[in-house]
Design an enzyme around this catalytic site. Sequence first.
Site, PDB file in Angstrom:
ATOM      1  N   HIS A 369       0.945  -0.983   0.037  1.00 46.24           N
ATOM      2  CA  HIS A 369      -0.367  -0.080  -0.250  1.00 46.24           C
ATOM      3  C   HIS A 369       0.788   1.225  -0.255  1.00 46.24           C
ATOM      4  O   HIS A 369       0.279   2.186   0.797  1.00 46.24           O
ATOM      5  CB  HIS A 369      -0.979   0.320   1.157  1.00 46.24           C
ATOM      6  CG  HIS A 369      -1.622  -1.248   1.236  1.00 46.24           C
ATOM      7  ND1 HIS A 369      -3.346  -1.171   1.196  1.00 46.24           N
ATOM      8  CD2 HIS A 369      -1.978  -2.517   1.462  1.00 46.24           C
ATOM      9  CE1 HIS A 369      -4.225  -1.687   1.264  1.00 46.24           C
ATOM     10  NE2 HIS A 369      -2.871  -2.680   1.478  1.00 46.24           N
ATOM     11  N   LYS A 560      -8.122  13.573   4.748  1.00 44.27           N
ATOM     12  CA  LYS A 560      -7.058  12.846   4.807  1.00 44.27           C
ATOM     13  C   LYS A 560      -5.996  12.792   6.238  1.00 44.27           C
ATOM     14  O   LYS A 560      -6.027  14.168   6.099  1.00 44.27           O
ATOM     15  CB  LYS A 560      -6.265  12.706   3.184  1.00 44.27           C
ATOM     16  CG  LYS A 560      -5.690  13.898   3.140  1.00 44.27           C
ATOM     17  CD  LYS A 560      -5.161  13.789   1.831  1.00 44.27           C
ATOM     18  CE  LYS A 560      -6.052  13.664   0.545  1.00 44.27           C
ATOM     19  NZ  LYS A 560      -6.589  12.944  -0.242  1.00 44.27           N
ATOM     20  N   ARG A 561      -4.993  11.447   6.198  1.00 46.33           N
ATOM     21  CA  ARG A 561      -4.163  12.302   7.193  1.00 46.33           C
ATOM     22  C   ARG A 561      -3.509  13.435   6.603  1.00 46.33           C
ATOM     23  O   ARG A 561      -3.238  13.038   5.206  1.00 46.33           O
ATOM     24  CB  ARG A 561      -3.785  10.419   6.808  1.00 46.33           C
ATOM     25  CG  ARG A 561      -4.137   9.840   7.764  1.00 46.33           C
ATOM     26  CD  ARG A 561      -4.153   9.412   9.448  1.00 46.33           C
ATOM     27  NE  ARG A 561      -3.162   9.196  10.032  1.00 46.33           N
ATOM     28  CZ  ARG A 561      -2.904   9.119  11.078  1.00 46.33           C
ATOM     29  NH1 ARG A 561      -3.916   7.876  11.308  1.00 46.33           N
ATOM     30  NH2 ARG A 561      -1.798   8.930  11.798  1.00 46.33           N
ATOM     31  N   LYS A 566       0.832  14.490   1.695  1.00 42.21           N
ATOM     32  CA  LYS A 566      -0.048  14.522   0.582  1.00 42.21           C
ATOM     33  C   LYS A 566      -0.213  15.725   0.583  1.00 42.21           C
ATOM     34  O   LYS A 566      -1.625  16.299   0.178  1.00 42.21           O
ATOM     35  CB  LYS A 566      -1.845  14.353   1.514  1.00 42.21           C
ATOM     36  CG  LYS A 566      -1.086  12.650   1.931  1.00 42.21           C
ATOM     37  CD  LYS A 566      -2.002  11.931   3.243  1.00 42.21           C
ATOM     38  CE  LYS A 566      -2.085  10.650   3.009  1.00 42.21           C
ATOM     39  NZ  LYS A 566      -2.474   9.926   2.721  1.00 42.21           N
ATOM     40  N   THR A 668      -8.628   6.655  -1.418  1.00 45.96           N
ATOM     41  CA  THR A 668      -9.890   6.163  -1.871  1.00 45.96           C
ATOM     42  C   THR A 668     -10.963   6.961  -2.093  1.00 45.96           C
ATOM     43  O   THR A 668     -11.951   7.552  -1.521  1.00 45.96           O
ATOM     44  CB  THR A 668      -9.772   4.946  -0.976  1.00 45.96           C
ATOM     45  OG1 THR A 668      -9.798   5.384   0.413  1.00 45.96           O
ATOM     46  CG2 THR A 668      -9.703   3.652  -1.921  1.00 45.96           C
ATOM     47  N   LYS A 672     -14.221   8.617  -3.732  1.00 48.61           N
ATOM     48  CA  LYS A 672     -15.430   8.773  -2.671  1.00 48.61           C
ATOM     49  C   LYS A 672     -16.219   9.974  -3.125  1.00 48.61           C
ATOM     50  O   LYS A 672     -17.689  10.428  -2.544  1.00 48.61           O
ATOM     51  CB  LYS A 672     -15.875   8.781  -1.147  1.00 48.61           C
ATOM     52  CG  LYS A 672     -15.035   7.326  -0.925  1.00 48.61           C
ATOM     53  CD  LYS A 672     -14.231   7.303   0.418  1.00 48.61           C
ATOM     54  CE  LYS A 672     -13.582   6.006   0.649  1.00 48.61           C
ATOM     55  NZ  LYS A 672     -12.867   6.120   2.162  1.00 48.61           N
TER      56      LYS A 672
END
Length: 825
Positions: A369, A560-561, A566, A668, A672
């Site tokens: 992952h 998100k985290r 990111k 993901t 969504k």
Amino acid sequence: MDKKTWANLHQCFRENSAEALQQSFQFHLRYTQAKDEYSATAHDLYNSIAYAVRDRLVDKWTETQESYYDQDVKRVYFLSMEYLVGRTLSNYMIDLEIRPEIKQALKALGHELEEIEDNDVEPGLGNGGLGRLATCFQNSLATLSLPACGYGIRYEFGIFYQKIRNGFQTETSDNWNRRGNPWEIPRPELMFPVKFFGKVVESKSPTGQPVYEWVDARDDVMAMAYDIPVPGYKCETVNTLRLWSAKSTRELDFEFFNTGDYLRSVSLKADTENISKVLYPNDNIDQGKELRLKQEYFFVSASLQDIIRRYKKNHPTFDQFSEKVAVQLNDTHPSLAVPELMRLLIDVEKLSWERAWKITVETFGFTNHTILPEAMEKWPVHLMEYLLPRHLQIIYQINDHFLKQIRADFPGNDELARQVSIVQETPERSIRMAHLAIVGSHKTNGVARLHTEILKNRVFKPFYQIFSDRFHNKTNGITPRLWLKTCNPELAELITSIIGDQWITQLDELKKLVPLADDAAFREQWATIKMNNKKNLAKYIDCLLGISVNVDSIFDVQIKRIHEYKRQLLNILHVVALYNRIKDGKGDGLVPRTVIFSGKAAPGYHQAKLIIKLIHSVGDKVNHDPDVGDLLKVVFIPNYSVSKAEKIIPSADLSEQISTAGWEASGTGNMKLALNGALTIGTLDGANIEIMEEVGKENIFIFGLEVEDVQKLDQDGYQPRDFYDKNQTLKRALEMIRSGHFSPEDPALFHPIVNALLSGDTFKVMADFEAYCQCQENVAKEYADPKLWFKKSILNSANMGKFSSDRTIQEYSRDVWNIQPVRRS
Ligand code: F68
């Protein structure tokens, strides 16, 4: 039991009419909770309805398990250290299609379902994407009637609860289970011993073969099963999620108890039970702590003992093991399963090495992952030797066999052997868990096409050279039952009213909405629902944070985290740029925006925690500046979780998927948000690429460096300062942050952030800033044209069919597990 009594019972426990559900609810309030209508608390009401729903699963659950056993089907066992199941009651009501009846039943008794639902606690047994994916997969497996069982750990404390104090993240514990959990069934009869430490002794078999025995192991702990039913949507299948809890082997240690050392006698018991106490709150960081290794072995050992016990019930030999058992390793965290299965087959079941190895490789599949180097699990040999000496010995032996084969197949290529060795020699002798997982599995997959290509061509390149047929891609997916039907009921109903409800299990059906993107009346309905969702979120934000947001603004969402790769920083730098534009009096014609963040930072990840503080500090300034008014707001919704995601996603206009190209394995959240009609602004990273292919280039906002550009910058010696010098907007924003404009009480507070960006900038924030701002301009321009925007919004949802986790699971079933749906006989 006479017919009438049975019929009554049947009605109470199985029927789905409002009347039967009401009876069931009243029965549980009185006989399970031991309360009457006067003494019942909100929690009693919740439990009573939960038991009434659970009753409806019991027969299906039993029958499903019987059918698997009777038909002797091949099953897949999903081994994951994390599951993020979300709120349970609402999910079950959807799967069983009994929400309206329950609502009616409760109403008749003077209760509101929505109020009772607020008592639903969310077990946060995971960190982020990996844990949520495991749960979406469980939902798809059951919905597709596939014989599966999930295994994991029943952490007493899940992911910490995030509170924001003065803009800083603080953590408190999440004792999710303190009031009991009606959804789990404790199985005290299902306990397996798990041991640690000790040593290995060698002897000879009668035929002269070496035989190894793991002796003097101590710290025995028992793994006790707790079962949670996993119903499929609108079908008869109910699979099991089995979570292990550590129980001491003895109630008290009587050696100490008898000498009067009572405290010590209980503390030893508590020590062993610590194994399942708490989830490690790091995503994408390998901390290398002894307790973590114990957790990994604990759940792997219990799960494999359980799998073998079940297999042996109707198979006298191990000849058929890999025809009946597939085991999927959700990242490397369960990869001790490879040496553990070898140990069980060789030491306990007395199989030869060769036979055991063949079975092992045929049984396991491995999913990677992440490619973040700091997330790659490595365990120091000394720790493994002390905790699991027999496993270390088996790992060495696996490595010897493997390297021998490599030397035979690639003679003279010592470099290759060194690269792929399971044992790393420097800087510290350690076991590379990903290598162990690849060598011990017949298939290794990435979670999006780009990610798989990076695994094959970069991260695991030498392995790809050796095992080219083992590598394959399985692009992630999400369950439409939760991520559209449950979380966005109004939109789901609109869709169903036009194209029927097939989309819920066949998401490709959404394609039928494509022509409606040009239908003005439909666009109007679509836009109204988005607006209603935005109003709901605005109300929530106002109640929770006292920030009033403009519902006509772009709801620009990054949830998100919090992680440097990111790039929440890129987003907040853009906010500062917009703020300056307004302050300069150039805000005329600016399209209003509400920039919404939510996410947790690992408690030990200081830079990520500082990013949270920066978001709050910028927010404080912007939100209270009268010059800004309704044009710009910054909102941070604390304690991100599955239920928070369900609240935020339906209201989003814009989905921020802005990781540095190459770093986000899949994502993901991107799926969504797009499914709920948000347009994506993103880099060509992870599954964004495949989302672009599905929705079309004109319906997504892509910007910035691509993987090759990032690599080239690194090779050529990336100089973030060049970008700073060239771009005045960027320079000014950074200078404000550096000088303490947003933190006057502590002007140097954000220096670590500015320094990281100016010297090194691993994640290329500076290099992508200009392209990002330019792209955001396009977003604003298109948002200002509702006809265009909602057309694109509809086309995003309509083209999300590929990203159903049902599709992902069908691919795994076909290419990795070789399992089939089970029809009831
Ligand atoms: C948790 C613990 C450890 C030690 C390492 C990683 C994690 C973790 O949570 N990782 C994670 O969530 N990875 C994400 O997996 C998703 C599902 O495949 C992907 O979509 C994300 O890109 C990836 O970051």
